[in-house]
Scaffold this motif. Sequence first.
Motif: not given
Length: 144
Positions: A49-55
Amino acid sequence: MFNPSREQVRNFFIQAWRKRRAGEALSALESIAVDIIALHPEYHRVLEDPAAIDREFSPDDGQINPFLHLSLHLAIEEQLSIDQPPGIRAAVASLQLRRGDRHAALHEVLECLGETVFNAQRHNAPPDGAAYLECVRRRASTLG
């Protein structure tokens, strides 16, 4: 000294896993990282999940930060490769023999490393290698 940002660390794991899945060539460090990732299927979805960088992964919400967990595993593999602190390789081998499973033993080492880092941060001091090694040795000498 290399001091990556949170985003760089997360991107490293995400890209290494992406490369592994795509069959692309990996660097030596990426190879170690993907071997660790492969042992943690519970983190695969996060790494995909590319959004995991900001999670955010909050322990207050009962969440384990997969990037921190993987980073600690990677640090332990580096320590074992150079036997630093001196004696860690033998202590981990003893713990592995006692537990009968390398990954389970490494998770115990990870607990010791996490405690060592926490204490260093709390006391604004360098990590205590002797206490860390003693923690691993103590675990290797106990049953359970």
